[in-house]
Scaffold this motif. Sequence first.
Motif, PDB file in Angstrom:
ATOM      1  N   ILE A  77       0.833  -1.212   0.000  1.00 19.98           N
ATOM      2  CA  ILE A  77       0.000   0.000   0.000  1.00 19.98           C
ATOM      3  C   ILE A  77       0.856   1.246   0.000  1.00 19.98           C
ATOM      4  N   LEU A  78       1.952   1.161   0.757  1.00 25.79           N
ATOM      5  CA  LEU A  78       2.876   2.284   0.807  1.00 25.79           C
ATOM      6  C   LEU A  78       3.461   2.552  -0.590  1.00 25.79           C
TER       7      LEU A  78
ATOM      8  N   VAL B 243       2.023   1.920  -3.386  1.00 25.34           N
ATOM      9  CA  VAL B 243       0.969   2.565  -4.179  1.00 25.34           C
ATOM     10  C   VAL B 243       0.929   4.059  -3.883  1.00 25.34           C
TER      11      VAL B 243
ATOM     12  N   LEU C 199       3.411   5.878  -3.023  1.00 21.90           N
ATOM     13  CA  LEU C 199       4.550   6.473  -3.731  1.00 21.90           C
ATOM     14  C   LEU C 199       4.191   6.759  -5.184  1.00 21.90           C
TER      15      LEU C 199
ATOM     16  N   ARG D 283      -0.707  15.032  -3.950  1.00 18.37           N
ATOM     17  CA  ARG D 283       0.622  14.620  -3.489  1.00 18.37           C
ATOM     18  C   ARG D 283       0.690  14.647  -1.971  1.00 18.37           C
ATOM     19  N   MET D 284       0.090  15.695  -1.370  1.00 16.23           N
ATOM     20  CA  MET D 284       0.111  15.776   0.094  1.00 16.23           C
ATOM     21  C   MET D 284      -0.668  14.622   0.704  1.00 16.23           C
ATOM     22  N   MET D 285      -1.793  14.277   0.069  1.00 14.96           N
ATOM     23  CA  MET D 285      -2.569  13.149   0.592  1.00 14.96           C
ATOM     24  C   MET D 285      -1.755  11.873   0.518  1.00 14.96           C
ATOM     25  N   ALA D 286      -1.058  11.687  -0.590  1.00 15.73           N
ATOM     26  CA  ALA D 286      -0.241  10.487  -0.730  1.00 15.73           C
ATOM     27  C   ALA D 286       0.850  10.476   0.331  1.00 15.73           C
TER      28      ALA D 286
ATOM     29  N   GLN E 153       0.646  11.793   3.230  1.00 18.25           N
ATOM     30  CA  GLN E 153      -0.040  11.451   4.479  1.00 18.25           C
ATOM     31  C   GLN E 153      -0.241   9.939   4.581  1.00 18.25           C
ATOM     32  N   LEU E 154      -0.674   9.328   3.461  1.00 16.26           N
ATOM     33  CA  LEU E 154      -0.891   7.876   3.452  1.00 16.26           C
ATOM     34  C   LEU E 154       0.423   7.148   3.705  1.00 16.26           C
ATOM     35  N   ILE E 155       1.508   7.648   3.087  1.00 13.01           N
ATOM     36  CA  ILE E 155       2.807   7.006   3.291  1.00 13.01           C
ATOM     37  C   ILE E 155       3.213   7.088   4.753  1.00 13.01           C
TER      38      ILE E 155
ATOM     39  N   THR F 195       1.245   7.364   7.451  1.00  9.52           N
ATOM     40  CA  THR F 195       0.434   6.469   8.286  1.00  9.52           C
ATOM     41  C   THR F 195       0.786   5.015   8.056  1.00  9.52           C
ATOM     42  N   SER F 196       0.919   4.625   6.771  1.00  7.02           N
ATOM     43  CA  SER F 196       1.213   3.208   6.531  1.00  7.02           C
ATOM     44  C   SER F 196       2.643   2.887   6.963  1.00  7.02           C
ATOM     45  N   GLY F 197       3.540   3.883   6.907  1.00  7.83           N
ATOM     46  CA  GLY F 197       4.887   3.652   7.411  1.00  7.83           C
ATOM     47  C   GLY F 197       4.878   3.371   8.905  1.00  7.83           C
ATOM     48  N   ILE F 198       4.060   4.135   9.637  1.00 11.35           N
ATOM     49  CA  ILE F 198       3.958   3.899  11.080  1.00 11.35           C
ATOM     50  C   ILE F 198       3.361   2.518  11.344  1.00 11.35           C
TER      51      ILE F 198
END
Lengths: 96, 315, 97, 113
Positions: free
Chosen positions: A15-16, A18, A20, A32-35, A37-39, A41-44
């Motif tokens: 998912i991370l 994706v 990227l 881009r900012m949303m992506a 943010q997703l990176i 959260t999914s990184g954590i």
Amino acid sequence: MTEFLTTALGFILAILAVGLIRILRGPGDADRMMAAQLIGTSGIAALLLLGTVSGVPAAVDVALTLALLAAFTSIAFVKKGTSRFEADAPGSTEAE
Amino acid sequence: MTFALALEIVLAAVVLTGAVWTIASRETLPAVAGFVAYGLLLALVWVRLGAPDVALTEAAIGSGLTGALLVSAAARLRSSEGPMAVERPDVILRVLAAVLSAAVTTALAISVLLLPDPAPTLATAAAENAAATGLGNPVTNVLMAFRAMDTMLEKIVLLLALVGVWSLAPDRLWGGRPGPRHHADPQGVLAFVARVLPPVGIIVGIYILWTSADHPGGAFQGGTILAAMWLLVMMAGLTDAPPVSERRQRLLLLAGPVVFLIVGLGGLAFGDAFLAYPMAYAKPLILAIEFAMIVTIAVTLGLLVAGPPEREAGS
Amino acid sequence: MSFALDIMTIVAVSVSAFFFLAGTVGLLRFPDTLTRLHALTKADNLGLGLLVLGLLPQAESLRGGIKLICVWIIVLLAGATVSQLIAYAARREGSQL
Amino acid sequence: MSAGTVFGLCAAVAVGLGLYGVITNPQPLRKILAFNLIGSGVFTFFGVVAHRGAAAGFGGDPIPQALVITGIVVAFSATALALALLLRLFQAAGSATLRADAPPSAGSDPAKP
């Protein structure tokens, strides 16, 4: 249990990746900012899973640090070095 | 085992996606975003390599603070990007660069595969001498006792970098305030988060320092969190960056290295060598240095990100 | 007891993976910025929240568990704020078109 | 193939990518980014060496780990200084190119701080 959590970790990493690709495609800055943010959260999430899978309890401390710094970096991204965050300035916000 | 190996390959592939994106992106801001994501994933790699101390440092400094620094620089340079993006080096140079890079990569890859087995290690030496300091975290032991000189000099490098950044200010602005004055709606979202997050961040930062005696953590990592929280409050316009000539701030900048030096000279006077801690006082002395250092690190890192003076002190 | 806790971990982590998937699919497929933002917040809040819930039984100590919950709270706070800031930015971008 | 080997190869590729970026990318900011990539690749390589030296109940050899922590902090200060120099160049010359023959771009007014 380890196998299950490892699979979940692989899934979160996918998912991370994706996220990227979303940064790559854009199109707008907001996407881009949303992506980003997703990176974050999914990184954590990946970090917490990895700490459990690898038996490194200190991974939670890393996740705490990452959560704080990800918030900071996201806000820096949104502000993009401008001194005034226009949408947040008085006058352009909705009447409260 | 194959499960773990598959996981590592997936992780390495995602890390390299971030790296490729950092290099290949045409625009600068997405490249910076790619670099921040790369740093975040690298923190995962460090956890996997059994080095949570380094993971903390990478997450805090390598990814977070460097990211913020790069974003603001990229945004300021945006107007110069237009003609630059067109300008590309010719094909021959690119091919030569690709060949050279491939050669370096191959050489490194071969040396990874040929690393000696069993690997040489100083871990046993570090474990044998751990009792001398009373600290349980071997990395803190190395940083604060066995190789304390490195850590002290690194503090001085940070300070020199800050002096370097400040000295880039035009003469008439010397002694002024760094960066632009930020403004935001005091009732807005940004001001809200800048009021709520820093108290939490300060607790986490001090916790990361406190826990470093026996668990992964340390003054750099904690100090970075504190610096980020300070910068957040500045970005929300709730406070202004102090003028670089302010005396109190200069004292804070010097606190860490000075305490370190005093303890070091004390070792020379009362002990065997520079930075030799007396056994009975090793732990309190190290804690004193670390507490002085976290303040200095937080202020230094914050000011490094804030940049050279750009406004007169009165403005 | 440990078996029941393991089941809880498996269920919560699976549901959390579903929310992460939903958020990502939304981010890729939804038609405009604000709906994509809506999808994203599901990954933030529910995805990570359920993951933390699932990992709680596997935590080694009480302190570890408390820190897990703290991670979630910080992400919630930061995520909610940044989402609003992004929404402002998106509206500004939209109004310029 | 041990745990470290995968990440060691990953580090080797990161160094190669960074080197390519430093040479070919004309923008100084991107060169700084690429240089950081080289640095992090070297750190990861060192981390693999540390991981292989796991002994005495530690997850890795603490000495290389401590050196890498110092390295990351020093890399950060170098990056901060380099970016400040770049921004000053941009302010003073009106363009952020490293080419000697570059015309000043219309992006900024050198007289304005």
